[in-house]
Design a protein around this motif. Structure first.
Motif, PDB file in Angstrom:
ATOM      1  N   MET A 194       0.533  -1.214  -0.191  1.00 16.96           N
ATOM      2  CA  MET A 194       0.037   0.137  -0.192  1.00 16.96           C
ATOM      3  C   MET A 194       0.915   0.878   0.001  1.00 16.96           C
ATOM      4  O   MET A 194       0.723   2.395  -0.547  1.00 16.96           O
ATOM      5  CB  MET A 194      -0.837   0.137   1.226  1.00 16.96           C
ATOM      6  CG  MET A 194      -1.939   1.040   1.500  1.00 16.96           C
ATOM      7  SD  MET A 194      -3.108   1.354   2.637  1.00 16.96           S
ATOM      8  CE  MET A 194      -3.966  -0.464   1.943  1.00 16.96           C
ATOM      9  N   GLY A 195       1.658   1.804   0.793  1.00 15.93           N
ATOM     10  CA  GLY A 195       2.730   2.400   0.997  1.00 15.93           C
ATOM     11  C   GLY A 195       3.455   2.584  -0.466  1.00 15.93           C
ATOM     12  O   GLY A 195       3.830   3.514  -0.828  1.00 15.93           O
ATOM     13  N   LEU A 196       3.987   1.635  -0.712  1.00 12.89           N
ATOM     14  CA  LEU A 196       4.736   1.405  -2.267  1.00 12.89           C
ATOM     15  C   LEU A 196       4.002   2.432  -3.178  1.00 12.89           C
ATOM     16  O   LEU A 196       4.094   3.596  -4.589  1.00 12.89           O
ATOM     17  CB  LEU A 196       5.148   0.549  -2.756  1.00 12.89           C
ATOM     18  CG  LEU A 196       6.679  -0.129  -2.124  1.00 12.89           C
ATOM     19  CD1 LEU A 196       6.675  -1.694  -1.840  1.00 12.89           C
ATOM     20  CD2 LEU A 196       7.364   0.762  -2.416  1.00 12.89           C
ATOM     21  N   GLY A 197       2.500   1.819  -3.333  1.00 12.01           N
ATOM     22  CA  GLY A 197       1.476   1.564  -4.602  1.00 12.01           C
ATOM     23  C   GLY A 197       1.082   3.501  -4.802  1.00 12.01           C
ATOM     24  O   GLY A 197       1.570   3.806  -5.356  1.00 12.01           O
ATOM     25  N   ILE A 198       0.725   4.004  -3.359  1.00 10.12           N
ATOM     26  CA  ILE A 198       0.534   5.243  -2.844  1.00 10.12           C
ATOM     27  C   ILE A 198       1.650   6.316  -3.379  1.00 10.12           C
ATOM     28  O   ILE A 198       1.283   7.228  -4.378  1.00 10.12           O
ATOM     29  CB  ILE A 198       0.293   5.701  -1.431  1.00 10.12           C
ATOM     30  CG1 ILE A 198      -1.134   5.014  -1.167  1.00 10.12           C
ATOM     31  CG2 ILE A 198       0.502   7.669  -1.293  1.00 10.12           C
ATOM     32  CD1 ILE A 198      -1.122   5.482   0.285  1.00 10.12           C
ATOM     33  N   THR A 199       2.783   5.841  -3.239  1.00 12.47           N
ATOM     34  CA  THR A 199       4.225   6.669  -3.496  1.00 12.47           C
ATOM     35  C   THR A 199       4.764   6.610  -4.786  1.00 12.47           C
ATOM     36  O   THR A 199       4.434   8.148  -6.039  1.00 12.47           O
ATOM     37  CB  THR A 199       5.279   5.381  -3.054  1.00 12.47           C
ATOM     38  OG1 THR A 199       5.076   6.005  -1.451  1.00 12.47           O
ATOM     39  CG2 THR A 199       6.440   6.714  -3.205  1.00 12.47           C
ATOM     40  N   VAL A 200       4.023   5.575  -5.325  1.00 11.37           N
ATOM     41  CA  VAL A 200       3.884   5.538  -7.162  1.00 11.37           C
ATOM     42  C   VAL A 200       2.804   6.197  -7.554  1.00 11.37           C
ATOM     43  O   VAL A 200       3.069   7.202  -8.344  1.00 11.37           O
ATOM     44  CB  VAL A 200       3.934   4.078  -7.396  1.00 11.37           C
ATOM     45  CG1 VAL A 200       3.519   3.914  -9.213  1.00 11.37           C
ATOM     46  CG2 VAL A 200       5.521   3.307  -7.034  1.00 11.37           C
ATOM     47  N   SER A 201       1.697   6.276  -7.374  1.00  6.43           N
ATOM     48  CA  SER A 201       0.774   7.241  -8.068  1.00  6.43           C
ATOM     49  C   SER A 201       0.765   8.261  -7.610  1.00  6.43           C
ATOM     50  O   SER A 201       0.723   9.130  -9.204  1.00  6.43           O
ATOM     51  CB  SER A 201      -0.150   6.913  -6.667  1.00  6.43           C
ATOM     52  OG  SER A 201      -0.516   7.037  -5.451  1.00  6.43           O
ATOM     53  N   LEU A 202       1.381   8.790  -6.165  1.00  5.25           N
ATOM     54  CA  LEU A 202       2.520  10.401  -6.653  1.00  5.25           C
ATOM     55  C   LEU A 202       3.222  10.455  -7.865  1.00  5.25           C
ATOM     56  O   LEU A 202       3.515  12.102  -8.155  1.00  5.25           O
ATOM     57  CB  LEU A 202       2.575  11.077  -5.187  1.00  5.25           C
ATOM     58  CG  LEU A 202       1.259  10.419  -4.189  1.00  5.25           C
ATOM     59  CD1 LEU A 202       1.305  10.790  -2.622  1.00  5.25           C
ATOM     60  CD2 LEU A 202       0.026  11.381  -4.125  1.00  5.25           C
ATOM     61  N   HIS A 203       3.768   9.838  -7.874  1.00  6.11           N
ATOM     62  CA  HIS A 203       5.610  10.129  -8.331  1.00  6.11           C
ATOM     63  C   HIS A 203       4.932  10.079 -10.150  1.00  6.11           C
ATOM     64  O   HIS A 203       4.931  11.159 -10.827  1.00  6.11           O
ATOM     65  CB  HIS A 203       6.553   8.711  -8.584  1.00  6.11           C
ATOM     66  CG  HIS A 203       6.445   8.214  -9.717  1.00  6.11           C
ATOM     67  ND1 HIS A 203       7.862   9.422 -10.577  1.00  6.11           N
ATOM     68  CD2 HIS A 203       6.993   7.221 -10.630  1.00  6.11           C
ATOM     69  CE1 HIS A 203       8.578   8.592 -11.219  1.00  6.11           C
ATOM     70  NE2 HIS A 203       7.702   7.836 -11.208  1.00  6.11           N
ATOM     71  N   TRP A 204       3.364   8.938 -10.365  1.00  8.13           N
ATOM     72  CA  TRP A 204       3.310   9.162 -11.592  1.00  8.13           C
ATOM     73  C   TRP A 204       2.314  11.157 -12.218  1.00  8.13           C
ATOM     74  O   TRP A 204       2.618  11.194 -12.741  1.00  8.13           O
ATOM     75  CB  TRP A 204       2.450   8.434 -12.179  1.00  8.13           C
ATOM     76  CG  TRP A 204       2.840   7.128 -12.161  1.00  8.13           C
ATOM     77  CD1 TRP A 204       4.216   7.162 -13.195  1.00  8.13           C
ATOM     78  CD2 TRP A 204       2.477   5.330 -12.080  1.00  8.13           C
ATOM     79  NE1 TRP A 204       4.918   5.968 -12.928  1.00  8.13           N
ATOM     80  CE2 TRP A 204       3.522   4.939 -13.227  1.00  8.13           C
ATOM     81  CE3 TRP A 204       1.995   4.390 -12.003  1.00  8.13           C
ATOM     82  CZ2 TRP A 204       3.611   3.173 -12.835  1.00  8.13           C
ATOM     83  CZ3 TRP A 204       1.229   3.530 -12.325  1.00  8.13           C
ATOM     84  CH2 TRP A 204       2.680   2.863 -11.995  1.00  8.13           C
ATOM     85  N   VAL A 205       1.596  11.064 -11.491  1.00  8.57           N
ATOM     86  CA  VAL A 205       1.114  12.411 -11.395  1.00  8.57           C
ATOM     87  C   VAL A 205       2.065  13.887 -11.324  1.00  8.57           C
ATOM     88  O   VAL A 205       1.680  14.064 -11.761  1.00  8.57           O
ATOM     89  CB  VAL A 205      -0.321  12.234  -9.961  1.00  8.57           C
ATOM     90  CG1 VAL A 205      -0.858  13.778 -10.027  1.00  8.57           C
ATOM     91  CG2 VAL A 205      -0.906  11.457 -10.008  1.00  8.57           C
ATOM     92  N   THR A 206       3.078  14.185 -10.587  1.00  8.36           N
ATOM     93  CA  THR A 206       3.512  14.448 -10.690  1.00  8.36           C
ATOM     94  C   THR A 206       4.749  14.550 -11.209  1.00  8.36           C
ATOM     95  O   THR A 206       4.645  15.577 -12.468  1.00  8.36           O
ATOM     96  CB  THR A 206       3.858  15.090  -9.655  1.00  8.36           C
ATOM     97  OG1 THR A 206       5.168  13.907  -9.139  1.00  8.36           O
ATOM     98  CG2 THR A 206       3.453  15.304  -8.063  1.00  8.36           C
ATOM     99  N   TYR A 207       5.068  13.934 -12.196  1.00  6.86           N
ATOM    100  CA  TYR A 207       5.889  13.668 -13.007  1.00  6.86           C
ATOM    101  C   TYR A 207       5.212  13.506 -14.865  1.00  6.86           C
ATOM    102  O   TYR A 207       5.340  14.462 -15.582  1.00  6.86           O
ATOM    103  CB  TYR A 207       6.082  11.794 -13.586  1.00  6.86           C
ATOM    104  CG  TYR A 207       6.893  11.498 -14.600  1.00  6.86           C
ATOM    105  CD1 TYR A 207       8.138  11.918 -15.151  1.00  6.86           C
ATOM    106  CD2 TYR A 207       6.652  11.024 -15.696  1.00  6.86           C
ATOM    107  CE1 TYR A 207       9.254  11.651 -16.055  1.00  6.86           C
ATOM    108  CE2 TYR A 207       7.144  10.484 -16.731  1.00  6.86           C
ATOM    109  CZ  TYR A 207       8.426  11.067 -17.451  1.00  6.86           C
ATOM    110  OH  TYR A 207       9.589  10.197 -17.990  1.00  6.86           O
ATOM    111  N   PHE A 208       4.159  13.550 -14.812  1.00  3.30           N
ATOM    112  CA  PHE A 208       2.916  13.824 -16.202  1.00  3.30           C
ATOM    113  C   PHE A 208       2.996  15.261 -16.049  1.00  3.30           C
ATOM    114  O   PHE A 208       2.576  16.298 -16.688  1.00  3.30           O
ATOM    115  CB  PHE A 208       1.299  12.961 -15.647  1.00  3.30           C
ATOM    116  CG  PHE A 208       1.807  12.055 -16.635  1.00  3.30           C
ATOM    117  CD1 PHE A 208       2.163  11.667 -18.284  1.00  3.30           C
ATOM    118  CD2 PHE A 208       1.950  10.624 -15.987  1.00  3.30           C
ATOM    119  CE1 PHE A 208       3.067  10.628 -18.631  1.00  3.30           C
ATOM    120  CE2 PHE A 208       1.316   9.494 -16.545  1.00  3.30           C
ATOM    121  CZ  PHE A 208       2.295   9.313 -17.810  1.00  3.30           C
TER     122      PHE A 208
END
Length: 299
Positions: free
Chosen positions: A77-91
């Motif tokens: 869960m922690g990894l998934g939330i981190t990845v989701s925020l990484h992708w949103v800020t990346y795009f």
């Protein structure tokens, strides 16, 4: 003379997976411009499609979708939330500025990795690591085209640096707490959590896309998310996060070339020089990793 170590074959396999993943990652940035949706909506659809594909890959590989320990669900869960925020800020970074500027800001993460990983592993920070990190920083800085730094560009750069920090955290957490799972298995949970976490915040939803838009989303989710992230996380199990971070610096060069041919974003002399410096540093770091591991095995 010692026989070849099976670990040497695993390392070569990890490097092959890593370079292929980076090639595909280089094309990911283009979808921020090609898909007519906000960054968060793109991330939700991308994650949902990738989760389905990765689940199929895990089952076809004869593995269970369940995790080994209950504690691992919290880590996922922690990894998934981190990845989701990484992708949103990346795009969002690239939508506010440009593909080149967004990718360059994001590629401050190899320097972050080089500086942070020794603190977590208790190893000494080598002078050569700092030199490689600085070389990468100079290389990606040279890729920046001339642009007027308006508010959107400044915000785009800030989001790119934030995306880099999130990506660094995800890589180091994954290697320390989740590396026992295969690449597709690990990324299935991370993409699933990312889709579920961000879905309530979608602005437009799937109905805003026409058939061409859906084709792009499917391409992004399957060929540019499920496949490279599975390869990337698999490589993380065989190589140090530092090596993965520095070799991944091929990505801005690939992204710049793809943006040239597909989006018409031009390349100048500074961009070519920066790309050459980044590639040279990545190749040097890969060779150093090979040499260091071989010396340890022969000792």
């Amino acid at each position: 003379m010692k026989p070849p170590s099976p670990n040497g074959g695993q390392e070569r396999s990890g490097l092959l997976e890593l370079h292929l993943a980076v090639l595909l990652f280089g094309g990911t940035a283009l979808f921020s411009k090609l898909i007519p949706l906000p960054a968060l909506d793109i991330t939700v659809l991308r994650s949902a499609i990738a989760a389905v594909v990765l689940a199929l890959l895990v089952r076809l590989g004869g593995q269970r979708l369940q995790l080994s320990r209950w504690q691992d669900y919290g880590i996922a869960m922690g990894l998934g939330i981190t990845v989701s925020l990484h992708w949103v800020t990346y795009f969002a970074s690239m939508q506010l500025s440009s593909v080149a500027i967004g990718m360059i800001a994001f590629f401050s993460y190899p320097v972050m990795t080089v500086l942070v990983e020794p603190l977590l592993t208790g190893t000494r920070l080598r002078a050569m690591d700092l030199v490689c990190g600085l070389a990468v920083l100079v290389g990606v800085a040279l890729l920046i085209p001339e642009a007027s730094l308006g508010n959107n560009v400044t915000l785009g750069i800030a989001l790119g640096v934030l995306s880099a920090a999130l990506f660094t955290a995800r890589n180091l957490m994954h290697k320390r707490y989740f590396a026992q799972y295969s690449g597709p298995h690990a990324m299935f949970y991370q993409t699933l959590v990312a889709a579920l976490f961000l879905a309530p915040f979608m602005q437009q939803g799937p109905g805003a896309l026409d058939s061409d838009g859906w084709q792009l989303v499917l391409l992004l989710g399957v060929a540019f998310t499920a496949l490279p992230h599975g390869l990337f996380t698999s490589a993380l199990r065989r190589l140090s996060a530092k090596t993965v971070g520095l070799v991944s610096c091929l990505q801005p060069l690939y992204g710049a070339l793809l943006a040239l041919f597909i989006l018409g974003e031009g390349l100048d002399g500074k961009t070519l020089l920066g790309g050459a410096l980044v590639v040279a540093t990545a190749v040097f770091e890969t060779q150093q990793s090979h040499r260091s591991r071989r010396q340890q095995k022969d000792a």
